[in-house]
Write an enzyme that holds these catalytic residues in place. Structure first.
Site, PDB file in Angstrom:
ATOM      1  N   GLY B  85      64.384 -97.276  59.611  1.00  0.00           N
ATOM      2  CA  GLY B  85      64.951 -97.768  60.866  1.00  0.00           C
ATOM      3  C   GLY B  85      64.315 -96.961  61.985  1.00  0.00           C
ATOM      4  O   GLY B  85      63.125 -96.684  61.943  1.00  0.00           O
ATOM      5  N   SER B 117      60.236 -94.664  55.054  1.00  0.00           N
ATOM      6  CA  SER B 117      59.870 -94.839  56.464  1.00  0.00           C
ATOM      7  C   SER B 117      60.513 -93.754  57.337  1.00  0.00           C
ATOM      8  O   SER B 117      60.069 -92.607  57.296  1.00  0.00           O
ATOM      9  CB  SER B 117      60.249 -96.268  56.888  1.00  0.00           C
ATOM     10  OG  SER B 117      59.675 -96.606  58.102  1.00  0.00           O
ATOM     11  N   ALA B 118      61.573 -94.036  58.087  1.00  0.00           N
ATOM     12  CA  ALA B 118      62.218 -92.994  58.894  1.00  0.00           C
ATOM     13  C   ALA B 118      62.691 -91.834  58.015  1.00  0.00           C
ATOM     14  O   ALA B 118      62.619 -90.665  58.411  1.00  0.00           O
ATOM     15  CB  ALA B 118      63.391 -93.572  59.680  1.00  0.00           C
ATOM     16  N   HIS B 154      53.752 -96.292  57.509  1.00  0.00           N
ATOM     17  CA  HIS B 154      53.257 -97.603  57.995  1.00  0.00           C
ATOM     18  C   HIS B 154      51.857 -97.489  58.584  1.00  0.00           C
ATOM     19  O   HIS B 154      51.541 -98.159  59.578  1.00  0.00           O
ATOM     20  CB  HIS B 154      54.178 -98.182  59.077  1.00  0.00           C
ATOM     21  CG  HIS B 154      55.538 -98.588  58.607  1.00  0.00           C
ATOM     22  ND1 HIS B 154      55.792 -99.803  58.017  1.00  0.00           N
ATOM     23  CD2 HIS B 154      56.726 -97.932  58.638  1.00  0.00           C
ATOM     24  CE1 HIS B 154      57.086 -99.883  57.732  1.00  0.00           C
ATOM     25  NE2 HIS B 154      57.676 -98.764  58.082  1.00  0.00           N
ATOM     26  N   GLU B 196      50.967 -98.939  54.176  1.00  0.00           N
ATOM     27  CA  GLU B 196      52.190 -99.628  53.765  1.00  0.00           C
ATOM     28  C   GLU B 196      52.178 -99.842  52.258  1.00  0.00           C
ATOM     29  O   GLU B 196      51.166-100.227  51.676  1.00  0.00           O
ATOM     30  CB  GLU B 196      52.327-100.942  54.531  1.00  0.00           C
ATOM     31  CG  GLU B 196      52.495-100.669  56.034  1.00  0.00           C
ATOM     32  CD  GLU B 196      53.010-101.859  56.810  1.00  0.00           C
ATOM     33  OE1 GLU B 196      52.385-102.919  56.752  1.00  0.00           O
ATOM     34  OE2 GLU B 196      54.058-101.703  57.474  1.00  0.00           O
TER      35      GLU B 196
END
Lengths: 241, 241
Positions: B85, B117-118, B154, B196
């Site tokens: 997020g 990710s985050a 990413h 990714e």
């Protein structure tokens, strides 16, 4: 106040011409422009590039990185042009040079302010709608606050695509719209998103979108809406902080 | 230490399968996972999505937002999963809940840590290689520091493209590589960029890239270099802070 804020993305001749025309008209009788190259690392190279690409509107550029006293340079400027690059580095250097309050006061008193990309972010209440990587640890993201709303430069609709040979695949990270809606979850806004090539021109209580691209407005509790090139957006200057 | 860090971008079945397989294998005998949904605003919706998409590896998820005492939840966890997020919001909520030092100590003592990710950015010394919009004002960008280098999730090579009808035009803003080279102008690095679908798996002094995509390494004074999927990258764990 007199302010000209470009979104950046001057990668087409149409956009470059729109920027040069708007910049030239905006400067009027101004003969010398104080240039702020701090968003990039190579200051001398940045000044050379501005001259080579014809982004000086035929005026003399005095770069603040060559000034012995940056505060005196701001105090004596006829107009200021803040170039693009990394917004975090730009604000870091502006904070360290101690020119943020002085620049804010001078623009409020009539000094023409021109920003491109990172320079546009610097004109907002904070830099918290930048797209840039946070490469500097800042004590605060508060910026000039020349306009009472946030701007997102280099705005793009929908997903990014990544080229794989002859094919394009969508990028898996957030779209810009998702990021801006997240911003509104945490902050009141509004945010004026400027598509590449778009320019916001402020003269006193009047504001207009010039150049190609137009914008998109993000405000809490309202669906985002497109703003056409040429639109009068003076209502944004009355946004509550 | 046992750490599994995904780049995100689980938009293809190949990437989702690689993630599920790595996550399942990594968890081993763990029966319950403490989930941290703070990077998104809708915590209940996030938990539902994780279950619906099969990202729980068949384990029970206990979400920290439902815990009366978040510190106790971290203290008692068998494993922790930090979802993706907005990284700024994630760190803001982690700071406000006061669980950052406790989480760091527990992972150093063997608590399995999984980030996407985050959640991957949170495992780094700071979040200053995030791609996310800085929607929260943080008192510090310092994060868990579970690994002694930065990660960029990413990661994409070259320019983004934007679709205009049937055509694709390059985006005018910085490429990811330009942003990461700017990071190295201001910070020592190194930065492991994960494409990714790529996953970094750390077990004690060993680290390996698993899943598809691979990575790209950015270090000061050296040209960036590609890291193939499957590569042993244990040398990164000996990076100087």
């Amino acid at each position: 106040m007199r302010i000209l804020l470009g979104s950046g993305g001057l990668s087409t001749e149409e956009r470059r011409k729109a920027w040069r025309d708007a910049f030239e008209t905006f400067l009027g009788k101004v003969e010398r422009v104080l240039f702020v190259p701090w968003a990039l690392e190579d200051h001398d190279g940045y000044v050379r590039m501005m001259v080579e690409r014809g982004f000086t509107a035929g005026r003399a550029l005095d770069s603040i990185h060559r000034a012995k006293d940056p505060k005196a340079a701001v105090r004596d400027a006829q107009a200021v042009l803040v170039g693009g690059g990394n917004t975090w580095r730009l604000l870091d250097r502006v904070q360290k040079a101690g020119v943020l309050p002085l620049l804010r006061r001078r623009v409020a008193a009539g000094l023409p302010y021109v920003g491109i990309s990172a320079g546009t972010n610097l004109a907002c209440p904070s830099i918290r709608t930048t797209n840039d990587m946070p490469i500097c640890e800042l004590r605060s993201t508060a910026a000039l606050g020349l306009v009472p709303f946030q701007i997102n430069a280099h705005f793009t609709d929908g997903a990014y695509f990544i080229r794989h040979g002859a094919r394009y695949r969508p990028y898996g990270g957030e779209t810009r719209e998702v990021r801006l809606l997240e911003f509104l979850e945490e902050n009141p806004g509004p945010v004026l998103a400027l598509r590449e090539g778009a320019i916001l021109h402020v003269e006193g209580a009047k504001a207009r979108l010039v150049g190609p691209g137009g914008g998109r407005l993000y405000a809490r509790g309202k669906p985002p809406r497109d703003l056409a090139p040429g639109l009068d957006v003076s209502f944004l200057l009355r946004a509550k902080r």
